[in-house]
Design a protein around this motif. Structure first.
Motif, PDB file in Angstrom:
ATOM      1  N   GLY A 161      74.213 -32.778  15.431  1.00  0.00           N
ATOM      2  CA  GLY A 161      72.980 -33.564  15.461  1.00  0.00           C
ATOM      3  C   GLY A 161      71.841 -32.804  16.094  1.00  0.00           C
ATOM      4  O   GLY A 161      70.686 -32.888  15.636  1.00  0.00           O
ATOM      5  N   ALA A 162      72.147 -32.022  17.134  1.00  0.00           N
ATOM      6  CA  ALA A 162      71.120 -31.218  17.793  1.00  0.00           C
ATOM      7  C   ALA A 162      70.573 -30.147  16.856  1.00  0.00           C
ATOM      8  O   ALA A 162      69.350 -29.902  16.819  1.00  0.00           O
ATOM      9  N   LEU A 163      71.440 -29.494  16.103  1.00  0.00           N
ATOM     10  CA  LEU A 163      70.977 -28.469  15.156  1.00  0.00           C
ATOM     11  C   LEU A 163      69.952 -29.043  14.187  1.00  0.00           C
ATOM     12  O   LEU A 163      68.931 -28.412  13.882  1.00  0.00           O
ATOM     13  N   ARG A 164      70.202 -30.228  13.697  1.00  0.00           N
ATOM     14  CA  ARG A 164      69.288 -30.851  12.741  1.00  0.00           C
ATOM     15  C   ARG A 164      67.967 -31.225  13.397  1.00  0.00           C
ATOM     16  O   ARG A 164      66.896 -31.058  12.813  1.00  0.00           O
ATOM     17  N   ALA A 165      68.052 -31.739  14.636  1.00  0.00           N
ATOM     18  CA  ALA A 165      66.832 -32.107  15.349  1.00  0.00           C
ATOM     19  C   ALA A 165      65.992 -30.874  15.663  1.00  0.00           C
ATOM     20  O   ALA A 165      64.757 -30.902  15.531  1.00  0.00           O
ATOM     21  N   LEU A 166      66.627 -29.803  16.070  1.00  0.00           N
ATOM     22  CA  LEU A 166      65.900 -28.572  16.393  1.00  0.00           C
ATOM     23  C   LEU A 166      65.231 -28.003  15.141  1.00  0.00           C
ATOM     24  O   LEU A 166      64.095 -27.511  15.202  1.00  0.00           O
ATOM     25  N   GLU A 167      65.916 -28.084  14.002  1.00  0.00           N
ATOM     26  CA  GLU A 167      65.304 -27.598  12.761  1.00  0.00           C
ATOM     27  C   GLU A 167      64.061 -28.416  12.412  1.00  0.00           C
ATOM     28  O   GLU A 167      63.037 -27.853  12.013  1.00  0.00           O
ATOM     29  N   ARG A 168      64.140 -29.728  12.592  1.00  0.00           N
ATOM     30  CA  ARG A 168      62.973 -30.581  12.322  1.00  0.00           C
ATOM     31  C   ARG A 168      61.806 -30.233  13.227  1.00  0.00           C
ATOM     32  O   ARG A 168      60.643 -30.330  12.818  1.00  0.00           O
ATOM     33  N   ARG A 169      62.100 -29.813  14.450  1.00  0.00           N
ATOM     34  CA  ARG A 169      61.039 -29.473  15.408  1.00  0.00           C
ATOM     35  C   ARG A 169      60.575 -28.030  15.264  1.00  0.00           C
ATOM     36  O   ARG A 169      59.718 -27.576  16.028  1.00  0.00           O
ATOM     37  N   GLY A 170      61.125 -27.286  14.342  1.00  0.00           N
ATOM     38  CA  GLY A 170      60.723 -25.900  14.154  1.00  0.00           C
ATOM     39  C   GLY A 170      61.264 -24.950  15.202  1.00  0.00           C
ATOM     40  O   GLY A 170      60.734 -23.844  15.374  1.00  0.00           O
ATOM     41  N   VAL A 171      62.324 -25.342  15.886  1.00  0.00           N
ATOM     42  CA  VAL A 171      62.948 -24.493  16.905  1.00  0.00           C
ATOM     43  C   VAL A 171      64.081 -23.713  16.240  1.00  0.00           C
ATOM     44  O   VAL A 171      64.983 -24.299  15.633  1.00  0.00           O
ATOM     45  N   ARG A 172      64.046 -22.395  16.337  1.00  0.00           N
ATOM     46  CA  ARG A 172      65.042 -21.557  15.666  1.00  0.00           C
ATOM     47  C   ARG A 172      66.294 -21.415  16.535  1.00  0.00           C
ATOM     48  O   ARG A 172      66.220 -21.217  17.734  1.00  0.00           O
ATOM     49  N   VAL A 173      67.435 -21.534  15.854  1.00  0.00           N
ATOM     50  CA  VAL A 173      68.750 -21.336  16.496  1.00  0.00           C
ATOM     51  C   VAL A 173      69.418 -20.150  15.803  1.00  0.00           C
ATOM     52  O   VAL A 173      69.568 -20.137  14.588  1.00  0.00           O
ATOM     53  N   PRO A 174      69.774 -19.111  16.560  1.00  0.00           N
ATOM     54  CA  PRO A 174      69.813 -18.987  18.025  1.00  0.00           C
ATOM     55  C   PRO A 174      68.613 -18.258  18.626  1.00  0.00           C
ATOM     56  O   PRO A 174      68.605 -18.012  19.827  1.00  0.00           O
ATOM     57  N   GLU A 175      67.621 -17.895  17.797  1.00  0.00           N
ATOM     58  CA  GLU A 175      66.525 -17.053  18.312  1.00  0.00           C
ATOM     59  C   GLU A 175      65.790 -17.716  19.475  1.00  0.00           C
ATOM     60  O   GLU A 175      65.451 -17.056  20.475  1.00  0.00           O
ATOM     61  N   ASP A 176      65.502 -19.029  19.354  1.00  0.00           N
ATOM     62  CA  ASP A 176      64.764 -19.726  20.407  1.00  0.00           C
ATOM     63  C   ASP A 176      65.703 -20.402  21.414  1.00  0.00           C
ATOM     64  O   ASP A 176      65.390 -20.461  22.605  1.00  0.00           O
ATOM     65  N   VAL A 177      66.814 -20.901  20.931  1.00  0.00           N
ATOM     66  CA  VAL A 177      67.787 -21.549  21.806  1.00  0.00           C
ATOM     67  C   VAL A 177      69.169 -21.474  21.148  1.00  0.00           C
ATOM     68  O   VAL A 177      69.300 -21.646  19.941  1.00  0.00           O
ATOM     69  N   ALA A 178      70.162 -21.161  21.948  1.00  0.00           N
ATOM     70  CA  ALA A 178      71.546 -21.170  21.462  1.00  0.00           C
ATOM     71  C   ALA A 178      72.094 -22.592  21.567  1.00  0.00           C
ATOM     72  O   ALA A 178      71.680 -23.369  22.433  1.00  0.00           O
ATOM     73  N   VAL A 179      73.020 -22.931  20.672  1.00  0.00           N
ATOM     74  CA  VAL A 179      73.632 -24.260  20.666  1.00  0.00           C
ATOM     75  C   VAL A 179      75.143 -24.093  20.533  1.00  0.00           C
ATOM     76  O   VAL A 179      75.614 -23.313  19.699  1.00  0.00           O
ATOM     77  N   THR A 180      75.904 -24.837  21.342  1.00  0.00           N
ATOM     78  CA  THR A 180      77.366 -24.788  21.251  1.00  0.00           C
ATOM     79  C   THR A 180      77.935 -26.200  21.302  1.00  0.00           C
ATOM     80  O   THR A 180      77.305 -27.127  21.795  1.00  0.00           O
ATOM     81  N   GLY A 181      79.160 -26.328  20.801  1.00  0.00           N
ATOM     82  CA  GLY A 181      79.856 -27.609  20.818  1.00  0.00           C
ATOM     83  C   GLY A 181      81.238 -27.477  21.436  1.00  0.00           C
ATOM     84  O   GLY A 181      81.526 -26.528  22.174  1.00  0.00           O
ATOM     85  N   PHE A 182      82.095 -28.433  21.093  1.00  0.00           N
ATOM     86  CA  PHE A 182      83.486 -28.416  21.571  1.00  0.00           C
ATOM     87  C   PHE A 182      84.290 -29.319  20.645  1.00  0.00           C
ATOM     88  O   PHE A 182      83.859 -30.417  20.332  1.00  0.00           O
TER      89      PHE A 182
END
Length: 350
Positions: A269-290
Motif C-alpha cells: 500500500g505504501a508503494l502505491r501511495a508513494l507513486e501517487r505522490r511522485g516519490v521514487r522508490v528506492p531513489e528517494d526512499v527505500a521501502v521494506t515489508g515482512f
C-alpha cells in the motif's frame, strides 16, 4: 472423572437443556445475559459441545481445526477480482497457513475445518472445538481462559505470538531476528540512517517482536533507539500502509530515508501511495515489508522483505497435533522457525 455433559451445564446455569442447546446452535435466539451465564458455566465445567461426544472422546472425527482472526484486505481482494490470474499472487498470511495445514492434514488422512474472525464469540469457538480431533489457533484469536477449557478436551497448538499456556505446543517464527537483519542491511549495506518503522496494533505479538528487532539494529549501529514505532496501523492492510506512508511524508522535518513496514500488505500500500505522490522508490526512499507473501514479488518495484515459512507453519501445526493425538503424554514443545531476508529493488538491490 467423566466428561461434563449438557445436563451439568444446564443445572449449573439454572436453565433448561434446550436453552443450553440453543446457545450453541442458534445463539442469537437466547438473551445475551442468559447466553453468557450458560457459557460461563460451560467454561467452569470444562464442557465442549459435540454432535457425538463418544467420537470426540476417542478422537475419531477425522477433522482438524484452524481458528484465526479475519485478516482480509479489501485492496488485495479487489486486485484479485480485477485480475483473475492474480489469485495466487494476492494470497495473504492466513491463506498460506491454510494451504500448509490442508496439505499436511490430507497427508495424514484428516480434513480441515476453518473458522475465521470468531464473530460468533465463545460459542463459535466451542462449536469448532467440539467437531475436531485437534485445534490450531493463531495468537489473539481465542481468550486464554477458553483455550484452557478447550485444551482439556482436544490437543491445541498455538501459532505465533507468545506462549501463553505452558502445557500447549507452540510454534513461532524468528520475527525479531528477521527484522534486525533487514534493518542492519539498510544501515550497513545502503548507508541509510533515517529509518522509520510502521508497526501494527500494540497488542500484535508478531509486530511487537519485529519492532524489537528494529530497535536492536538501531542500537547496534549507534542510532537513536525509539521507544515506540514512528506510526502504528489500526489494521495491517494496504490501505493503512498507504495512509501511514503519506503521514510520514507530511511530517515536519527531514523525510525518512527508509520506511520499514511490519508486514508486506502495508508495504505494498505504501508503494502505491508513494507513486501517487511522485516519490521514487528506492531513489528517494527505500521501502521494506515482512512475510514474503507472493504479491511482494510482482509489485513494482519488487519488495525487499523478510520471508517467513508461512506454509511450513501450517504444516508443522498439523504434525504436532498428529503427534499429540498419538501420544498425549508427550512433553509440550515450542518451536521457532527461521526466516530469511530477501533483497529486491525497493531497497536498491536487484
Amino acid at each position: 472423572m467423566s466428561a461434563p455433559t449438557v445436563y451439568d451445564v444446564a443445572e449449573r446455569s439454572g436453565v433448561s437443556i434446550a436453552t443450553v442447546s440453543r446457545v450453541y446452535r442458534t445463539p442469537d435466539s437466547v438473551r445475551a445475559q442468559t447466553r453468557e451465564r450458560v457459557l460461563e458455566a460451560a467454561r467452569q465445567l470444562g464442557y465442549v459441545p459435540s454432535g457425538n461426544a463418544r467420537a470426540l472422546a476417542s478422537r475419531t472425527t477425522g477433522v482438524l481445526g484452524l481458528c484465526f482472526p479475519d485478516m482480509a484486505d479489501p485492496d488485495a481482494e479487489a486486485d484479485a477480482e480485477a485480475d483473475s490470474d492474480a489469485d495466487d499472487a494476492v494470497m495473504l498470511y492466513s491463506d498460506q497457513i491454510i494451504r500448509g495445514m490442508e496439505r499436511a492434514a490430507r497427508r495424514h488422512g484428516y480434513a480441515l475445518l476453518i473458522a475465521a474472525s470468531m464473530e460468533g464469540g465463545r460459542e463459535s469457538v466451542a462449536k469448532v472445538a467440539g467437531r475436531v480431533d485437534g485445534f490450531a489457533v493463531l495468537a489473539r484469536t481465542v481468550p486464554t481462559e477458553d483455550l484452557e477449557v478447550i485444551s482439556r478436551r482436544v490437543p491445541v497448538v498455538m501459532l505465533a505470538g507468545p506462549r501463553e499456556i505452558d502445557h500447549l505446543d507452540h510454534i513461532v517464527v524468528a520475527n525479531a531476528d528477521g527484522e534486525r537483519e533487514l534493518a542492519r542491511h539498510l544501515i550497513e549495506d545502503h548507508g541509510l540512517r533515517r529509518l522509520a518503522f510502521v508497526g501494527g496494533e500494540a497488542e500484535s505479538p508478531d509486530a511487537g517482536a519485529r519492532f524489537r528487532g528494529f530497535r536492536e539494529a538501531c542500537r547496534d549501529a549507534g542510532l537513536p533507539v525509539p521507544d515506540a514505532p514512528d506510526l502504528r496501523a489500526e489494521m495491517m492492510t494496504q490501505a493503512e500502509g498507504a495512509r501511514t506512508a503519506e503521514a510520514l511524508l507530511d511530517r515536519e522535518g527531514e523525510r525518512p530515508e527508509a520506511m520499514l513496514f511490519a508486514n508486506d500488505q502495508m508495504a505494498v500500500g505504501a508503494l502505491r501511495a508513494l507513486e501517487r505522490r511522485g516519490v521514487r522508490v528506492p531513489e528517494d526512499v527505500a521501502v521494506t515489508g515482512f512475510d514474503g507473501i507472493p504479491l511482494s514479488r510482482i509489485v513494482c518495484p519488487a519488495l525487499t522483505t523478510v520471508r517467513q515459512p508461512i506454509r511450513q507453519l501450517g504444516e508443522q501445526a498439523v504434525e504436532l497435533l498428529v503427534q499429540r493425538l498419538g501420544d498425549n503424554e508427550r512433553e509440550p514443545v515450542s518451536l521457532m522457525l527461521p526466516v530469511s531476508v530477501v533483497h529486491r529493488a525497493s531497497c536498491g538491490c536487484g
